[in-house]
Motif scaffolding. Structure first.
Motif, mmCIF file in Angstrom:
data_model
loop_
_atom_site.group_PDB
_atom_site.id
_atom_site.type_symbol
_atom_site.label_atom_id
_atom_site.label_comp_id
_atom_site.label_asym_id
_atom_site.label_seq_id
_atom_site.Cartn_x
_atom_site.Cartn_y
_atom_site.Cartn_z
ATOM 1 N N GLY A 191 0.770 -1.238 0.000
ATOM 2 C CA GLY A 191 0.000 0.000 0.000
ATOM 3 C C GLY A 191 0.798 1.283 0.000
ATOM 4 N N THR A 196 -3.897 1.881 -2.541
ATOM 5 C CA THR A 196 -5.068 2.763 -2.469
ATOM 6 C C THR A 196 -4.877 4.024 -3.300
ATOM 7 N N SER A 216 -5.812 -3.071 -5.732
ATOM 8 C CA SER A 216 -6.469 -2.894 -4.433
ATOM 9 C C SER A 216 -6.236 -4.122 -3.555
#
Length: 202
Positions: A129, A169, A164
């Motif tokens: 992420g 994100t 994802s």
């Protein structure tokens, strides 16, 4: 700052996605002049598709064939590049309503348990992420939200889903669609995408 620039189009200099991905990288370098850029061209240097030999190797079996060992090494290199990058720029044309098979083969080397995701009692958790992903998307027709062919989009929808799943994100898609509907439509689509790219560097 590390930028990974991935191209997948098989049409060479005529490629819209290649043109746009290169402009995205230039825009990112305006923001980060000292950025280190790694280029991976999956059309000219493809990574092999997964096979039973790859699955056996993942379970601990040492492959006998040198070609498989070399391919496993290439896959590990692709994963390491992805994990090391702060920003990943992907040129992704739509082929037959989805992504090029070369791009899918690359993604299959990234989706590795313990590296980009892990399973927990509450479901999968993405581990990648802390990076930005920018997709330069090109399409011959119109498949965006609200269009008659929206249900046929297995290109951008898949890319959003898989990144994802890996925990990303911060994902931006710069789109040029309708590029096969004549020179005027192509130019308009590219100009629109270029305006979006300029906004990324603002």
């Amino acid at each position: 700052m590390k930028i990974l620039h991935v191209d997948t189009s098989i049409t060479g200099p005529a490629s819209v996605s290649r043109t746009l991905s290169a402009e995205v990288v230039r825009a990112q370098r305006l923001l980060h002049p000292d950025a280190e850029v790694t280029v991976r061209d999956l059309a000219s240097e493809p990574i092999g598709h997964l096979s039973g030999a790859h699955l056996l190797a993942a379970q601990g079996t040492v492959p006998e064939q040198e070609a498989v060992r070399n391919d496993l090494s290439a896959g590990r290199g692709a994963l390491e590049e992805f994990l090391a990058a702060d920003t990943v720029v992907v040129g992704a044309p739509m082929y037959n309503f989805t992504i090029p098979s070369q791009l899918k083969a690359w993604i299959d080397r990234l989706a590795v348990p313990g590296a980009t995701f892990r399973y927990t009692e509450n479901g999968p958790v993405g581990l990648a992420g802390r990076k930005k992903v920018i997709v330069a998307s090109s399409r011959g027709g119109f498949y965006g939200p609200g269009t008659a062919a929206e249900a046929l989009d297995h290109q951008e929808t898949y890319l959003r889903a898989i990144f994802s799943f890996m925990g990303v994100t911060d994902l931006t898609i710069v789109r040029a669609e309708g590029v096969a509907l004549g020179e005027e439509a192509r130019a308009k689509a590219i100009d629109g995408a270029r305006s979006e790219i300029a906004g990324l560097a603002a």
